[in-house]
Write a protein that holds these residues in place. Structure first.
Motif, PDB file in Angstrom:
ATOM      1  N   ARG A  94       0.853  -1.278   0.047  1.00 11.04           N
ATOM      2  CA  ARG A  94      -0.151  -0.149  -0.089  1.00 11.04           C
ATOM      3  C   ARG A  94       0.844   1.550  -0.046  1.00 11.04           C
ATOM      4  NH1 ARG A  94      -5.557  -1.149   1.410  1.00 11.04           N
ATOM      5  NH2 ARG A  94      -5.983  -3.057   1.784  1.00 11.04           N
ATOM      6  N   ASN A  95       2.038   1.266  -0.611  1.00  5.98           N
ATOM      7  CA  ASN A  95       3.124   2.402  -0.568  1.00  5.98           C
ATOM      8  C   ASN A  95       3.581   2.692  -2.001  1.00  5.98           C
ATOM      9  OD1 ASN A  95       4.711   0.144  -0.741  1.00  5.98           O
ATOM     10  ND2 ASN A  95       6.229   0.928   0.737  1.00  5.98           N
ATOM     11  N   VAL A  96       3.031   1.812  -2.944  1.00  4.63           N
ATOM     12  CA  VAL A  96       3.339   2.076  -4.392  1.00  4.63           C
ATOM     13  C   VAL A  96       2.237   2.182  -5.270  1.00  4.63           C
ATOM     14  CG1 VAL A  96       5.779   0.938  -4.147  1.00  4.63           C
ATOM     15  CG2 VAL A  96       3.698  -0.553  -4.820  1.00  4.63           C
ATOM     16  N   ILE A  97       2.184   2.555  -6.598  1.00  3.78           N
ATOM     17  CA  ILE A  97       1.150   2.645  -7.446  1.00  3.78           C
ATOM     18  C   ILE A  97       0.905   1.502  -7.919  1.00  3.78           C
ATOM     19  CG2 ILE A  97      -0.169   4.022  -9.029  1.00  3.78           C
ATOM     20  CD1 ILE A  97      -0.134   5.330  -6.278  1.00  3.78           C
ATOM     21  N   VAL A 130      -3.516  -1.570  -9.834  1.00  5.21           N
ATOM     22  CA  VAL A 130      -2.989  -0.352  -9.483  1.00  5.21           C
ATOM     23  C   VAL A 130      -3.659   0.172  -8.062  1.00  5.21           C
ATOM     24  CG1 VAL A 130      -4.939   0.736 -10.890  1.00  5.21           C
ATOM     25  CG2 VAL A 130      -2.888   1.954 -10.589  1.00  5.21           C
ATOM     26  N   TYR A 131      -3.123   0.955  -7.476  1.00  8.33           N
ATOM     27  CA  TYR A 131      -3.347   1.592  -6.332  1.00  8.33           C
ATOM     28  C   TYR A 131      -3.998   2.848  -6.628  1.00  8.33           C
ATOM     29  CZ  TYR A 131      -3.662   1.802  -1.217  1.00  8.33           C
ATOM     30  OH  TYR A 131      -3.994   2.043   0.080  1.00  8.33           O
ATOM     31  N   THR A 132      -5.396   3.004  -6.862  1.00  8.72           N
ATOM     32  CA  THR A 132      -5.901   4.320  -7.314  1.00  8.72           C
ATOM     33  C   THR A 132      -7.177   5.036  -6.411  1.00  8.72           C
ATOM     34  OG1 THR A 132      -7.131   5.235  -9.312  1.00  8.72           O
ATOM     35  CG2 THR A 132      -7.760   2.921  -8.363  1.00  8.72           C
ATOM     36  N   PHE A 133      -8.016   5.656  -6.696  1.00  8.67           N
ATOM     37  CA  PHE A 133      -8.847   6.378  -5.861  1.00  8.67           C
ATOM     38  C   PHE A 133     -10.315   6.136  -6.051  1.00  8.67           C
ATOM     39  CE2 PHE A 133      -4.763   9.026  -5.770  1.00  8.67           C
ATOM     40  CZ  PHE A 133      -4.763   9.273  -4.277  1.00  8.67           C
ATOM     41  N   ILE A 134     -11.195   6.435  -4.890  1.00 10.93           N
ATOM     42  CA  ILE A 134     -12.306   6.571  -5.107  1.00 10.93           C
ATOM     43  C   ILE A 134     -12.942   7.860  -4.396  1.00 10.93           C
ATOM     44  CG2 ILE A 134     -12.972   4.188  -5.292  1.00 10.93           C
ATOM     45  CD1 ILE A 134     -13.861   4.348  -2.202  1.00 10.93           C
ATOM     46  N   PRO A 135     -13.992   8.486  -5.090  1.00 10.07           N
ATOM     47  CA  PRO A 135     -14.288   9.743  -4.619  1.00 10.07           C
ATOM     48  C   PRO A 135     -14.966   9.518  -3.014  1.00 10.07           C
ATOM     49  CG  PRO A 135     -15.952   8.973  -6.192  1.00 10.07           C
ATOM     50  CD  PRO A 135     -14.818   7.910  -6.120  1.00 10.07           C
ATOM     51  N   VAL A 136     -15.190  10.768  -2.587  1.00  7.91           N
ATOM     52  CA  VAL A 136     -15.988  11.244  -1.148  1.00  7.91           C
ATOM     53  C   VAL A 136     -17.375  10.408  -1.436  1.00  7.91           C
ATOM     54  CG1 VAL A 136     -16.735  12.773   0.326  1.00  7.91           C
ATOM     55  CG2 VAL A 136     -14.639  12.984  -0.750  1.00  7.91           C
ATOM     56  N   ALA A 137     -17.725   9.826  -0.137  1.00  5.46           N
ATOM     57  CA  ALA A 137     -19.029   8.986  -0.400  1.00  5.46           C
ATOM     58  C   ALA A 137     -19.100   7.831  -1.085  1.00  5.46           C
ATOM     59  CB  ALA A 137     -20.149  10.182  -0.575  1.00  5.46           C
ATOM     60  N   ALA A 138     -18.216   7.507  -1.770  1.00  6.55           N
ATOM     61  CA  ALA A 138     -18.433   6.056  -2.484  1.00  6.55           C
ATOM     62  C   ALA A 138     -18.424   4.962  -1.382  1.00  6.55           C
ATOM     63  CB  ALA A 138     -17.387   6.178  -3.599  1.00  6.55           C
ATOM     64  N   ASN A 139     -19.032   3.984  -1.805  1.00  7.16           N
ATOM     65  CA  ASN A 139     -19.077   2.720  -1.297  1.00  7.16           C
ATOM     66  C   ASN A 139     -18.896   1.623  -2.210  1.00  7.16           C
ATOM     67  OD1 ASN A 139     -19.614   0.545   0.400  1.00  7.16           O
ATOM     68  ND2 ASN A 139     -21.587   1.210   0.812  1.00  7.16           N
ATOM     69  N   ILE A 140     -17.798   1.167  -2.360  1.00  7.43           N
ATOM     70  CA  ILE A 140     -17.482   0.129  -3.445  1.00  7.43           C
ATOM     71  C   ILE A 140     -17.349  -1.284  -2.878  1.00  7.43           C
ATOM     72  CG2 ILE A 140     -15.602  -0.291  -5.097  1.00  7.43           C
ATOM     73  CD1 ILE A 140     -17.000   2.294  -5.640  1.00  7.43           C
ATOM     74  N   ALA A 141     -18.015  -2.075  -3.652  1.00 10.16           N
ATOM     75  CA  ALA A 141     -18.042  -3.553  -3.048  1.00 10.16           C
ATOM     76  C   ALA A 141     -16.945  -4.236  -3.748  1.00 10.16           C
ATOM     77  CB  ALA A 141     -19.268  -4.284  -3.332  1.00 10.16           C
ATOM     78  N   ILE A 142     -16.440  -5.408  -3.076  1.00  9.24           N
ATOM     79  CA  ILE A 142     -15.213  -6.026  -3.830  1.00  9.24           C
ATOM     80  C   ILE A 142     -15.799  -6.562  -5.137  1.00  9.24           C
ATOM     81  CG2 ILE A 142     -15.864  -8.251  -2.393  1.00  9.24           C
ATOM     82  CD1 ILE A 142     -12.763  -8.664  -2.289  1.00  9.24           C
ATOM     83  N   ASP A 143     -14.989  -6.777  -6.002  1.00 14.89           N
ATOM     84  CA  ASP A 143     -15.277  -7.286  -7.408  1.00 14.89           C
ATOM     85  C   ASP A 143     -15.960  -6.334  -8.232  1.00 14.89           C
ATOM     86  OD1 ASP A 143     -13.619  -9.475  -7.386  1.00 14.89           O
ATOM     87  OD2 ASP A 143     -14.984 -10.825  -6.339  1.00 14.89           O
ATOM     88  N   ALA A 144     -16.515  -5.098  -7.872  1.00 13.26           N
ATOM     89  CA  ALA A 144     -17.336  -4.093  -8.292  1.00 13.26           C
ATOM     90  C   ALA A 144     -16.495  -3.727  -9.541  1.00 13.26           C
ATOM     91  CB  ALA A 144     -17.711  -3.167  -7.559  1.00 13.26           C
ATOM     92  N   ASN A 145     -17.408  -3.553 -10.792  1.00 14.30           N
ATOM     93  CA  ASN A 145     -16.731  -2.909 -11.797  1.00 14.30           C
ATOM     94  C   ASN A 145     -16.796  -1.419 -11.671  1.00 14.30           C
ATOM     95  OD1 ASN A 145     -16.690  -5.284 -13.582  1.00 14.30           O
ATOM     96  ND2 ASN A 145     -18.650  -5.078 -14.046  1.00 14.30           N
ATOM     97  N   LEU A 146     -15.408  -0.973 -12.084  1.00 15.22           N
ATOM     98  CA  LEU A 146     -15.035   0.643 -11.777  1.00 15.22           C
ATOM     99  C   LEU A 146     -14.852   1.139 -13.053  1.00 15.22           C
ATOM    100  CD1 LEU A 146     -12.455  -0.117  -8.921  1.00 15.22           C
ATOM    101  CD2 LEU A 146     -14.971   0.657  -8.637  1.00 15.22           C
ATOM    102  N   THR A 147     -15.582   2.579 -13.212  1.00 16.36           N
ATOM    103  CA  THR A 147     -15.350   3.605 -14.128  1.00 16.36           C
ATOM    104  C   THR A 147     -14.726   4.789 -13.855  1.00 16.36           C
ATOM    105  OG1 THR A 147     -16.230   4.313 -16.267  1.00 16.36           O
ATOM    106  CG2 THR A 147     -17.464   4.356 -14.207  1.00 16.36           C
TER     107      THR A 147
END
Length: 142
Positions: free
Chosen positions: A6-9, A86-103
């Motif tokens: 969790r310290n690299v991208i 990749v170690y990326t970002f989600i926005p404020v108030a996002a609730n992401i489930a494991i295995d969810a498709n991301l865009t």
């Protein structure tokens, strides 16, 4: 599953890397989705398609994943392929489930993909971001 760092991208894979473009805006953090070649900006099309390019940390300069690029800094960019992680970002108030498709969320971060959105990858962990700031998430590129 083996714990990923969790310290690299770049969590897995060997993306093509280059530093030819200058930051066209302040606040680009390593791990954000980016667009452009000579002028690098946060990916700006919510749900949109794009090459899987992410800002990377500048380890060779002693800078970690939480050091933002300033305007006109040379941005180290990685172009990721299917299966890379990749170690990326989600926005404020996002609730992401494991295995969810991301865009793309249109601001360099990622949200859960809708039916007509371009899927960039899948979440490798569940993250409920109630922090009031963007939060990190591990993603596998699709």
């Amino acid at each position: 599953m083996t714990a990923l760092p969790r310290n690299v991208i770049v969590l897995m894979g060997t993306p093509n890397q280059w530093e030819q473009g200058a930051a066209g805006e302040a606040g680009i953090l390593p791990g954000m989705a980016v667009q452009g070649e000579l002028t690098i900006m946060k990916h700006a099309t919510a749900g949109g398609a794009s090459p899987r390019k992410f800002a990377l940390e500048r380890q060779e300069m002693g800078q970690g994943i939480n050091v933002a690029y300033s305007v006109n800094d040379r941005v180290k960019v990685g172009s990721f392929a299917k299966g890379d992680r990749v170690y990326t970002f989600i926005p404020v108030a996002a609730n992401i489930a494991i295995d969810a498709n991301l865009t793309s969320n249109g601001d360099g971060t990622f949200k859960t993909a809708g039916a007509t959105d371009e899927v960039w990858g899948k979440a490798l962990e569940a993250v409920n971001n109630t922090s009031g700031a963007i939060a990190r998430i591990r993603m596998e590129i699709e």
